[in-house]
Each structure stands twice: as structure tokens, then as C-alpha cells.
Design an enzyme around this catalytic site. Structure first.
Site, short mmCIF file in Angstrom:
data_model
loop_
_atom_site.label_atom_id
_atom_site.label_comp_id
_atom_site.label_asym_id
_atom_site.label_seq_id
_atom_site.Cartn_x
_atom_site.Cartn_y
_atom_site.Cartn_z
CG ASP A 150 -69.18 9.25 18.13
OD1 ASP A 150 -68.70 9.24 19.29
OD2 ASP A 150 -70.40 9.37 17.90
CG ASN A 188 -63.01 6.33 20.74
OD1 ASN A 188 -63.13 5.83 19.62
ND2 ASN A 188 -62.23 7.37 20.98
N GLY A 189 -66.32 4.88 23.37
CA GLY A 189 -66.93 4.45 24.62
C GLY A 189 -67.73 3.17 24.41
NE ARG A 209 -67.28 7.11 28.10
CZ ARG A 209 -67.93 7.22 26.93
NH1 ARG A 209 -68.91 6.40 26.63
NH2 ARG A 209 -67.59 8.16 26.08
CG HIS A 233 -61.24 7.69 24.84
ND1 HIS A 233 -62.16 8.09 23.89
CD2 HIS A 233 -61.81 7.97 26.04
CE1 HIS A 233 -63.23 8.58 24.51
NE2 HIS A 233 -63.04 8.51 25.81
NE ARG A 287 -67.65 12.72 26.03
CZ ARG A 287 -67.47 11.80 25.11
NH1 ARG A 287 -66.54 10.88 25.26
NH2 ARG A 287 -68.21 11.80 24.01
CG LEU A 336 -52.11 14.47 5.54
CD1 LEU A 336 -53.37 14.51 4.68
CD2 LEU A 336 -52.07 13.15 6.30
C1 IPE Z 1 -68.22 14.34 18.79
O1 IPE Z 1 -68.60 13.18 19.40
C2 IPE Z 1 -66.91 14.82 19.33
C3 IPE Z 1 -65.74 14.00 19.01
C4 IPE Z 1 -65.73 12.91 18.30
C5 IPE Z 1 -64.51 14.50 19.52
P1 IPE Z 1 -69.55 13.14 20.69
O2 IPE Z 1 -69.64 11.73 21.08
O3 IPE Z 1 -69.04 14.10 21.71
O4 IPE Z 1 -70.93 13.69 20.13
P2 IPE Z 1 -72.40 13.44 20.64
O5 IPE Z 1 -72.44 13.79 22.09
O6 IPE Z 1 -72.72 12.02 20.41
O7 IPE Z 1 -73.26 14.34 19.79
C1 IPE Z 2 -65.38 9.62 20.54
O1 IPE Z 2 -65.86 8.50 21.19
C2 IPE Z 2 -64.19 10.23 21.22
C3 IPE Z 2 -64.47 11.51 21.90
C4 IPE Z 2 -65.60 12.14 21.90
C5 IPE Z 2 -63.35 12.09 22.62
P1 IPE Z 2 -66.92 8.62 22.36
O2 IPE Z 2 -66.18 8.73 23.65
O3 IPE Z 2 -67.87 9.71 22.10
O4 IPE Z 2 -67.62 7.22 22.29
P2 IPE Z 2 -69.18 6.92 22.43
O5 IPE Z 2 -69.89 7.80 21.44
O6 IPE Z 2 -69.54 7.27 23.84
O7 IPE Z 2 -69.31 5.49 22.12
MG MG Z 3 -69.62 9.79 21.07
#
Ligand code: IPE
Ligand code: IPE
Ligand code: MG
Length: 240
Positions: free
Chosen positions: A20, A22-23, A33, A37, A71, A132
Site C-alpha cells: 500500500d 503507491n498513490g 498516481r 504503481h 477507483r 517459493l
Molecule cells: C488494499 O489497499 C488493497 C491493495 C493493496 C491491493 P487499499 O488502498 O485499497 O485499501 P484502503 O482503501 O486504504 O482500505
Molecule cells: C496500493 O497503493 C496499490 C493498490 C491498491 C492497487 P494505493 O494505490 O492504494 O496507494 P495509496 O494508498 O492511495 O497511497
Molecule cells: Mg491504498
């Protein structure tokens, strides 16, 4: 941190990871964003090879949740192509390194056919590998997994007095997968977000402040070192 200070006799067998942040990583750099990724690819590979190097035998990573369809379409579309790209770019090397690739989650009409084809090819190519098992949770939801298990159990006409933990576990997506010993979530969020709800019952949870694109094997080793200092009791008084 490097792996030297880890107790190699106490490496978790199964590590699960919510990748989590990346954005936020991208936004902090004034980038779109999706660049976050893209930058997460290096982190994923370093995590996989770092896990291989110390003898973790199961690694499960959360790549796309059943809720991530909410999204913006552009981001969803990017993530579909990106996951296809990860497979085409890395499956041969993963195969050479004895990694078995698996996908866990719902196959539904929203997953593009081309991605589905690459998923099937990668799974087939690597199915006899054993060092693995890399399970990519994609279009995965913990609740969906439990719902799907209940559906197949009901369809098999089992009487209710035969339903127990073991039977339910046998109907999850991968009955041979051991429950995770350690679950790592990056980005400083303290929640499960519908990941492996059944399987995490007694897993040690480690939350790290690093954003996923900055994650490297050193962070994996740091989380494992925290895990090694925990006392797992499984409801008993002492298990050390
Ligand atoms: C969980 O992260 C899903 C993945 C990492 C693929 P999210 O970013 O979607 O979760 P929330 O919305 O913060 O709970
Ligand atoms: C996790 O990063 C990747 C996916 C959920 C696909 P996010 O895209 O949720 O990044 P944030 O949480 O918005 O920073
Ligand atoms: Mg996230």
C-alpha cells in the site's frame, strides 16, 4: 537491515503483504498516481528475491482488491495492463528461480481476457516449481473468498453438523496454502482492507511506515526481525 541478524531457524514459512501507498508516493512527487504503481514493480521484485534468499516458502501479495474496481476507470485500466506487464517481464526469471506463481481471487468478466490468458500461462509455466509459492491476490476479497467457500459447501449438500473450521478451510481458494505467519502492511495504515480474513486469524501483524514503492528486502527483514521477537501463543499460555 540485512538478513545477518535474523534467526535463520525461525524464518516465517508464509509472509503476506499488503502493498500500500503507491498513490501517496506519486502524489508526494507531483506525479500521477499510476507512476506510483509503476514504481512498485521494483519493490515487489526485491521483496520476492529477498524472500527467496532467506528461505521464505510462501509469499502472498495483495495486488488488487474486490473494492479497487471503485477507483477511476483510467487507474483500473492501468492496473490491469500493469499486472499483465509484470507477468510478461518477469515470469521467465521467476520460473528459473523455482518460483511457483499463483493467482488468488475471483475470475470475473471485468478482468480483461488478455490478462487472464497471461495469468493462466504463468501459472501453467511455473506449476511444478517449489522453492517459493508467490500468490498474487488479484480481484481478491477475503469476504468473497468465504462467500465462495460457503456456496460450494452448500452445493455439495453437506449437512450442517459436518461444517467445521477444517471443512471451510478446505473450500478456500488454495486449501494447501498454510495460514500466514506474518502479515506486513506498508504505508502506515492500520487495517486489513478485506485481505485473507479467514487465514489471518493468528497471524502476526506488522505495520511499516514505508510507502510501497520505497519497500526493499531490508524492510522485509526488518518485519521478520519484529516477528521473531513476538511471542505467539495461539490462545495458550506460552508457546515459546
Ligand atoms: C488494499 O489497499 C488493497 C491493495 C493493496 C491491493 P487499499 O488502498 O485499497 O485499501 P484502503 O482503501 O486504504 O482500505
Ligand atoms: C496500493 O497503493 C496499490 C493498490 C491498491 C492497487 P494505493 O494505490 O492504494 O496507494 P495509496 O494508498 O492511495 O497511497
Ligand atoms: Mg491504498
Amino acid at each position: 537491515m540485512n538478513s545477518d541478524s535474523l534467526n535463520l531457524n525461525q524464518i516465517p514459512k508464509h509472509v503476506a503483504c499488503i502493498m500500500d501507498g503507491n498513490g501517496r508516493w506519486a502524489t508526494k512527487r507531483n506525479l500521477p498516481r499510476i507512476d506510483g504503481h509503476a514504481a512498485g514493480e521494483k519493490a515487489l521484485l526485491d521483496c520476492v528475491y529477498g524472500a527467496l534468499d532467506i528461505g521464505v516458502s510462501w509469499l502472498t501479495v495483495y495486488a488488487f482488491s474486490t473494492e479497487n474496481w471503485k477507483r477511476p476507470l483510467d487507474e483500473v485500466r492501468f492496473l490491469m495492463n500493469f499486472n499483465e506487464g509484470i507477468l510478461t517481464r518477469h515470469r521467465d526469471e521467476l520460473n528459473e528461480r523455482d518460483v511457483r506463481i499463483r493467482f488468488s481471487g475471483r475470475r470475473d468478466w471485468r478482468v480483461p481476457k488478455r490478462l487472464q490468458k497471461h495469468i493462466d500461462n504463468s501459472v501453467e509455466l511455473t506449476k511444478t516449481n517449489r522453492k517459493l509459492t508467490l500468490t498474487i491476490a488479484f480481484n481478491y476479497g477475503g469476504r468473497a473468498e468465504i462467500v465462495d467457500a460457503i456456496k460450494t459447501i452448500i452445493d455439495s449438500n453437506v449437512s450442517s453438523n459436518k461444517i467445521n473450521d477444517k471443512l471451510i478451510a478446505k473450500h478456500l481458494y488454495f486449501p494447501d496454502m498454510p495460514d500466514p505467519d506474518l502479515m506486513i502492511r506498508t504505508s502506515g495504515e492500520y487495517r486489513i482492507s478485506n485481505f485473507l480474513l479467514w487465514e489471518l486469524a493468528y497471524t502476526e501483524l506488522v505495520f511499516l511506515d514505508v510507502l510501497w514503492p520505497d519497500f526493499r528486502r531490508e524492510h522485509l527483514y526488518e518485519a521478520i526481525s519484529i516477528f521473531q521477537r513476538r511471542n505467539r501463543r495461539f490462545g495458550k499460555i506460552n508457546n515459546k
